[in-house]
Design an enzyme around this catalytic site. Structure first.
Site, PDB file in Angstrom:
ATOM      1  N   VAL A  78     -37.238 -67.846  35.313  1.00  0.00           N
ATOM      2  CA  VAL A  78     -38.061 -67.196  34.298  1.00  0.00           C
ATOM      3  C   VAL A  78     -39.405 -66.835  34.931  1.00  0.00           C
ATOM      4  O   VAL A  78     -39.660 -67.150  36.096  1.00  0.00           O
ATOM      5  CB  VAL A  78     -38.268 -68.091  33.050  1.00  0.00           C
ATOM      6  CG1 VAL A  78     -36.939 -68.455  32.424  1.00  0.00           C
ATOM      7  CG2 VAL A  78     -39.070 -69.332  33.371  1.00  0.00           C
ATOM      8  N   SER A 132     -35.334 -64.797  47.874  1.00  0.00           N
ATOM      9  CA  SER A 132     -35.853 -63.493  48.266  1.00  0.00           C
ATOM     10  C   SER A 132     -34.751 -62.459  48.367  1.00  0.00           C
ATOM     11  O   SER A 132     -33.619 -62.773  48.729  1.00  0.00           O
ATOM     12  CB  SER A 132     -36.572 -63.588  49.601  1.00  0.00           C
ATOM     13  OG  SER A 132     -36.940 -62.293  50.008  1.00  0.00           O
ATOM     14  N   GLY A 133     -35.112 -61.222  48.096  1.00  0.00           N
ATOM     15  CA  GLY A 133     -34.144 -60.128  48.242  1.00  0.00           C
ATOM     16  C   GLY A 133     -34.038 -59.284  46.999  1.00  0.00           C
ATOM     17  O   GLY A 133     -33.222 -58.365  46.940  1.00  0.00           O
ATOM     18  N   LYS A 204     -41.865 -69.240  50.989  1.00  0.00           N
ATOM     19  CA  LYS A 204     -41.546 -67.991  50.283  1.00  0.00           C
ATOM     20  C   LYS A 204     -42.821 -67.158  50.093  1.00  0.00           C
ATOM     21  O   LYS A 204     -42.805 -65.934  50.216  1.00  0.00           O
ATOM     22  CB  LYS A 204     -40.897 -68.296  48.917  1.00  0.00           C
ATOM     23  CG  LYS A 204     -40.733 -67.082  48.002  1.00  0.00           C
ATOM     24  CD  LYS A 204     -39.772 -66.092  48.587  1.00  0.00           C
ATOM     25  CE  LYS A 204     -39.433 -64.835  47.864  1.00  0.00           C
ATOM     26  NZ  LYS A 204     -40.066 -64.316  46.733  1.00  0.00           N
ATOM     27  N   HIS A 207     -43.573 -65.516  53.324  1.00  0.00           N
ATOM     28  CA  HIS A 207     -42.618 -64.400  53.445  1.00  0.00           C
ATOM     29  C   HIS A 207     -43.161 -63.176  52.701  1.00  0.00           C
ATOM     30  O   HIS A 207     -43.171 -62.062  53.226  1.00  0.00           O
ATOM     31  CB  HIS A 207     -41.256 -64.831  52.883  1.00  0.00           C
ATOM     32  CG  HIS A 207     -40.332 -63.692  52.577  1.00  0.00           C
ATOM     33  ND1 HIS A 207     -40.483 -62.896  51.459  1.00  0.00           N
ATOM     34  CD2 HIS A 207     -39.270 -63.200  53.241  1.00  0.00           C
ATOM     35  CE1 HIS A 207     -39.551 -61.956  51.450  1.00  0.00           C
ATOM     36  NE2 HIS A 207     -38.790 -62.129  52.527  1.00  0.00           N
ATOM     37  N   ASN A 208     -43.638 -63.393  51.482  1.00  0.00           N
ATOM     38  CA  ASN A 208     -44.138 -62.271  50.689  1.00  0.00           C
ATOM     39  C   ASN A 208     -45.419 -61.688  51.286  1.00  0.00           C
ATOM     40  O   ASN A 208     -45.615 -60.475  51.261  1.00  0.00           O
ATOM     41  CB  ASN A 208     -44.387 -62.701  49.239  1.00  0.00           C
ATOM     42  CG  ASN A 208     -43.093 -62.853  48.471  1.00  0.00           C
ATOM     43  OD1 ASN A 208     -42.031 -63.075  49.051  1.00  0.00           O
ATOM     44  ND2 ASN A 208     -43.153 -62.737  47.163  1.00  0.00           N
ATOM     45  N   GLU A 211     -44.381 -59.589  53.995  1.00  0.00           N
ATOM     46  CA  GLU A 211     -43.772 -58.380  53.391  1.00  0.00           C
ATOM     47  C   GLU A 211     -44.876 -57.366  53.017  1.00  0.00           C
ATOM     48  O   GLU A 211     -44.737 -56.176  53.288  1.00  0.00           O
ATOM     49  CB  GLU A 211     -42.984 -58.825  52.157  1.00  0.00           C
ATOM     50  CG  GLU A 211     -42.327 -57.727  51.360  1.00  0.00           C
ATOM     51  CD  GLU A 211     -41.676 -58.292  50.081  1.00  0.00           C
ATOM     52  OE1 GLU A 211     -40.974 -59.321  50.163  1.00  0.00           O
ATOM     53  OE2 GLU A 211     -41.890 -57.697  49.015  1.00  0.00           O
ATOM     54  N   LYS A 282     -48.068 -58.396  42.404  1.00  0.00           N
ATOM     55  CA  LYS A 282     -47.825 -59.492  41.461  1.00  0.00           C
ATOM     56  C   LYS A 282     -48.541 -60.781  41.857  1.00  0.00           C
ATOM     57  O   LYS A 282     -48.524 -61.746  41.127  1.00  0.00           O
ATOM     58  CB  LYS A 282     -46.319 -59.740  41.344  1.00  0.00           C
ATOM     59  CG  LYS A 282     -45.622 -58.749  40.418  1.00  0.00           C
ATOM     60  CD  LYS A 282     -44.234 -59.229  40.086  1.00  0.00           C
ATOM     61  CE  LYS A 282     -43.557 -58.347  39.073  1.00  0.00           C
ATOM     62  NZ  LYS A 282     -42.128 -58.670  38.968  1.00  0.00           N
TER      63      LYS A 282
END
Ligand code: NBP
Length: 500
Positions: A78, A132-133, A204, A207-208, A211, A282
């Site tokens: 969520v 992720s993905g 994570k 990772h972002n 990205e 975000k």
């Protein structure tokens, strides 16, 4: 035939939840699903009547919990933040000691640490897993970054390994061919236990952040080709297509080639030319940059990619400023082929710096939080499923394979050699961007990072002297051992005078 109790449950049937639930069911696991708005659950189950594992729709949290085999496992997908806390509270009231809650959302790692601690006090086990993905990854194989209770993860591992993206054992290339109900067979799963409490969500987040950097660098390469050479979208699409066959081979370069080749159905113009130049965010790139500042780690490339989105967002102000603030009026007169190669090299070198910064952040965070991160493994699980998947990650896995304690990726022989060979082109591109007034913040800040990192001496001697002058902050001496601090009495007349 449906089992009496489901192997696992999932709460939150928006984009990510629906796709991950189908992925889990494709692998033969029976999954119970629940969503706050019951109509979504009903529609989802009705639209997917026959999955290999089976979907069990539930209308209340009580029904959901009662439908799970013990120890119960429930994945939450969520909205991050308050919604996640609300769902955890609801589950915690119904779950029994030993049951496992898995948060697959983009949680802030400090929230995960807090939640893990609170649930432990209730004898509940908690896993914070990066997923992720996007939609496609969730459906056919994401990269998974689970952290938290290790014993609990052992129980989740068969499901996580089954649903994760797979890469070829030897080449590290993503294995394709997945179709609904027909998952990839064999290969190395892009999932590994990351570490305790918030480690999975921390990785994570990095990772972002990476990205964000990758995306901005690609945009700068596009802007320089457009601004200096006047290339059309389709010409640039072809160039990115070629780059995707070489050292820059990656998901983001591949989709950039596709995007640049796309026509707008309404106007028939190049699609990219009708998209407004303002980007949203975000928060995970911002979190990475704030964390870099908090820990005192230089991550300028990632931070610049966030600032670039901020600057893009003030479109009206930029349009007004463009009428007042003038830049240079120079025309590029060099050769197209050489410049395209130089931009390619600038992109590759900047990318190395950006990843070096991401791994530096993880290295510092692991000391702060007492994690034992395996950097080679982290690069390995990013090779498939996730947005930053790239051939390049194999090089990072190899680098940490050569030296697990590598202080900075730039010091690895492969990356060092690559930058040596490409840096003239990188410098040329950064210089051209300045001369022609085309902003290239990640290219130029990466170069400054590289030059700063390789400098045995920086001008911080002068800075420290300034600090000693106005604030008696003391200084260390070049002719004395580190850790000894000195102060000199500065001339009285230069000190700030306070009038009474
Ligand atoms: P959203 O982030 O848009 O969340 C929508 C879901 O949250 C719906 O199921 C909604 O239920 C539920 N929800 C909300 Br909002 N408030 C709730 C509450 N108080 N109690 C219970 N449920 C509540 O969904 P998403 O885009 O699928 O992303 C899910 C998670 O995965 C997020 O944490 C996101 O950051 C992360 N993520 C997303 C992506 C992506 O590409 N979208 C990629 C990777 C990770 P409702 O139907 O009743 O409103």
């Amino acid at each position: 035939m449906a089992k009496e109790l489901s192997d696992i449950g999932l709460i939150g049937l928006a984009v990510m939840g629906q796709n991950l639930a189908l992925n889990i069911a494709d692998h033969g696991f029976q999954i119970s699903v629940y969503n706050r708005t019951t109509e979504k659950t009903d529609a989802f189950v009705a639209e997917n009547p026959s999955t290999p594992g089976g979907l069990v729709g539930t209308k209340t949290l009580e029904e959901f919990v009662a439908s799970l085999a013990k120890p119960r496992k429930a994945v939450i997908l969520v909205q991050a933040g308050r919604a996640t806390d609300a769902v955890i509270d609801g589950l915690a009231a119904l779950f029994e000691p030993g049951d496992i809650i898995i948060d697959g959302g983009n949680a802030l790692w400090t929230d995960t640490i807090r939640r893990e601690k609170a649930l432990k006090e209730k004898n509940l086990r908690f896993i914070g897993s990066g997923v992720s993905g996007g939609e496609e990854g969730a459906r056919f194989g994401p990269a998974l970054m689970p952290g938290g209770d290790k014993a609990a993860f052992k129980e989740l591992e068969p499901i996580w390994n089954a649903i994760a993206a797979k890469v070829d054992k030897k080449t590290g290339k993503p294995l394709m061919g997945a179709a609904p109900g027909k998952p990839v067979k064999g290969g190395v799963p892009c999932s590994t236990y990351i570490g305790e409490n918030g480690a999975g969500h921390y990785v994570k987040m990095i990772h972002n952040g990476i990205e964000y950097g990758d995306m901005q660098m690609i945009c700068e390469a596009y802007d320089l080709m457009k601004g200096l050479l006047g290339l059309s979208a389709s010409e640039m699409g072809e160039i990115f297509g070629k780059w995707n066959k070489g050292s820059l081979d990656s998901f983001l370069i591949e989709i950039t080639a596709d995007i640049l080749g796309q026509k707008d159905p309404a106007s028939k113009k190049a699609f990219v030319d009708v998209v407004l130049d303002t980007a949203g965010q975000k928060g995970t790139g911002k979190w990475t940059s704030v964390n870099a500042l908090d820990m005192g780690v230089a991550a300028p490339t990632i931070a610049e990619s966030v600032f670039s989105r901020c600057l893009s967002a003030i479109k009206e102000e930029r349009v007004a400023a463009s009428k007042i603030l003038k830049g240079p009026k120079v025309k590029f007169k060099g050769k197209k082929k050489a410049l395209v190669q130089a931009i390619h090299d600038a992109l590759y070198c900047s990318k190395i710096c950006s990843y070096a910064q991401g791994f530096q952040l993880m290295r510092t965070a692991q000391k702060e939080y007492n994690w034992k991160l395996n950097f080679g493994k982290i690069a390995q699980i990013w090779r498939g499923g996730c947005i930053i998947r790239a051939g390049f990650l194999q090089r990072i896995t190899e680098a940490f394979g050569r030296d697990q304690k590598l202080a900075n990726l730039l010091l690895d022989p492969y990356f060092n050699k690559t930058i040596q060979a490409a840096q003239d082109n990188w410098r040329k591109v950064v210089a051209l961007s300045a001369i022609h007034g085309i902003p290239a913040p990640t290219f130029s800040s990466s170069l400054a990072y590289y030059d700063g990192y390789r400098s045995a001496r920086l001008p911080a001697n002068l800075l420290q002297a300034q600090r000693d002058f106005f604030g008696a902050h003391t200084y260390e001496r070049t002719d004395q051992p580190r850790g000894k601090f000195y102060h000199i009495d500065w001339p009285e007349k230069k000190r700030p005078q306070i009038e009474v």
